[in-house]
Design an enzyme around this catalytic site. Structure first.
Site, PDB file in Angstrom:
ATOM      1  N   LYS A   1      -7.829  41.811  -0.948  1.00 58.12           N
ATOM      2  CA  LYS A   1      -7.683  41.228  -2.280  1.00 58.12           C
ATOM      3  C   LYS A   1      -6.233  41.315  -2.750  1.00 58.12           C
ATOM      4  CE  LYS A   1     -11.971  40.017  -2.787  1.00 58.12           C
ATOM      5  NZ  LYS A   1     -12.356  38.595  -2.842  1.00 58.12           N
TER       6      LYS A   1
ATOM      7  N   TYR B   1     -11.090  46.421   2.241  1.00 58.17           N
ATOM      8  CA  TYR B   1     -11.469  45.284   1.408  1.00 58.17           C
ATOM      9  C   TYR B   1     -10.458  45.096   0.282  1.00 58.17           C
ATOM     10  CZ  TYR B   1     -14.076  42.823  -2.287  1.00 58.17           C
ATOM     11  OH  TYR B   1     -14.462  41.971  -3.291  1.00 58.17           O
TER      12      TYR B   1
ATOM     13  N   SER C   1     -10.534  37.140  -6.848  1.00 56.41           N
ATOM     14  CA  SER C   1      -9.900  38.387  -6.414  1.00 56.41           C
ATOM     15  C   SER C   1     -10.803  39.551  -6.822  1.00 56.41           C
ATOM     16  CB  SER C   1      -8.502  38.491  -7.034  1.00 56.41           C
ATOM     17  OG  SER C   1      -7.858  39.674  -6.630  1.00 56.41           O
ATOM     18  N   SER C   2     -10.222  40.651  -7.247  1.00 49.25           N
ATOM     19  CA  SER C   2     -11.027  41.811  -7.638  1.00 49.25           C
ATOM     20  C   SER C   2     -10.173  42.821  -8.387  1.00 49.25           C
ATOM     21  CB  SER C   2     -11.625  42.496  -6.396  1.00 49.25           C
ATOM     22  OG  SER C   2     -12.287  43.699  -6.744  1.00 49.25           O
TER      23      SER C   2
END
Length: 255
Positions: A166, A162, A141-142
Site C-alpha cells: 500500500k 501488505y 490504499s489503506s
C-alpha cells in the site's frame, strides 16, 4: 444522483466488499460499470444482477491480476466493451496476509506485490489509450500505508508486507498524478481504516473489534459503503480540483 450519467467505469476486485459497494455506488450515480473479478464468477454476477435490478448497467469481466499477462487480458476486454473511452478506473483488487516476520516466505512477498502493485501498475499502463481528459483513477490504499496497527513485535502476526504494498501504491499515485495531470487525468487514493468485510479477519474477533474501536474517534466499524461513497465523490466533478491526494476514510483513526 446522476453525476456519472453516460460515463463508463471499471472496478477491479468488485465481486465483494469495498469493490462491490463501489460498483453499486458508481452505477447508482449513472455509470455503466464493468465488474471485474478474479475467481468469484457467481458473486460478480450477483453484483451485476443487483445493479440491473435497480435500473443500472453493468457487465462482469474476469482476469487474474496476479499473473504476468493479467493486466493485458483485462485491458483487452475493457477496450472491446467501452471502445475508446474509459471515464473511471477504480483499482481495488488486492490480497492480504498476516504472519510473524520470520514466517513470511519469498513466495508470500512476491504474490502480494504481484497482485497489489504490479497488477495496478500495468492495468494503468494498458488502459492509457482509453483514458483521457476528464478521466479519473482511484486506488484503494489503506490506513496501514502510513500507520502501524496492532501490537508490534517479532513474535506477533503483522501485515507489514501488505502494508508495504500500500505504501508503494501511494508513491505511484503521486507519480501518476504528476505524469497524467497535463492530459487532464486525475489520480487519487482513498485510504480506508478497518472495514468490516469478508477479507478483514481483524473484525471477526472481539479483541480485534476492541482494538479497531479503541483507535477511532467515531466508535463504530467501517462499512464498505462508507468507502464507496467517498470514491463516488472523488471521481465526480465535485472533486475536479483534487489530484495526487490520499483521502483517509477511517473514522478518525489514531488522531
Amino acid at each position: 444522483m446522476t453525476a456519472l450519467l453516460n460515463k463508463t467505469a471499471l472496478v477491479t476486485g468488485a465481486s465483494r466488499g469495498i469493490g462491490r459497494a463501489t460498483a453499486v455506488a458508481l452505477a447508482r450515480a449513472g455509470a455503466y460499470v464493468l465488474v471485474h473479478y478474479g475467481r468469484s464468477a457467481q458473486k460478480a454476477e450477483s453484483v451485476v444482477a443487483e445493479i440491473q435490478m435497480k435500473g443500472g448497467r453493468a457487465t462482469a469481466i474476469s482476469a487474474d491480476l496476479g499473473t504476468s499477462d493479467g493486466a493485458a487480458l483485462l485491458a483487452k476486454q475493457v477496450r472491446s466493451i467501452v471502445g475508446d473511452r474509459l471515464d473511471v478506473l477504480v483499482l481495488n483488487a488486492g490480497i492480504s496476509k498476516s504472519a510473524a516476520v520470520a514466517d513470511y516466505t519469498v513466495e508470500d512477498f512476491d504474490k502480494l506485490f504481484a497482485t497489489n502493485v504490479r497488477g495496478p501498475f500495468f492495468v494503468v499502463q494498458q488502459l492509457l489509450p482509453v483514458l483521457g481528459e476528464g478521466s479519473n483513477i482511484v486506488v484503494i490504499s489503506s490506513l496501514v500505508a502510513r500507520m502501524v496497527v496492532g501490537k508490534p513485535g517479532l513474535e506477533n502476526p503483522s501485515i507489514l508486507a501488505y502494508a508495504s504494498t500500500k505504501g508503494a501504491l501511494e508513491t505511484l499515485i503521486r507519480n501518476w498524478a504528476g505524469i497524467l495531470g497535463p492530459s487532464g487525468i486525475r489520480v487519487n487514493a482513498v485510504a480506508p481504516g478497518v472495514i468490516d468485510t469478508d477479507m478483514s479477519n481483524f473484525t471477526k474477533t472481539e479483541a480485534g473489534r476492541e482494538v479497531a474501536l479503541g483507535m477511532q474517534a467515531l466508535k463504530r466499524l467501517g462499512k464498505p459503503e462508507d468507502v464507496a461513497d467517498v470514491v463516488a465523490f472523488v471521481v465526480s466533478d465535485g472533486a475536479r480540483w483534487i489530484t495526487g491526494a490520499s483521502i483517509p476514510v477511517d473514522g478518525g483513526s489514531k488522531l
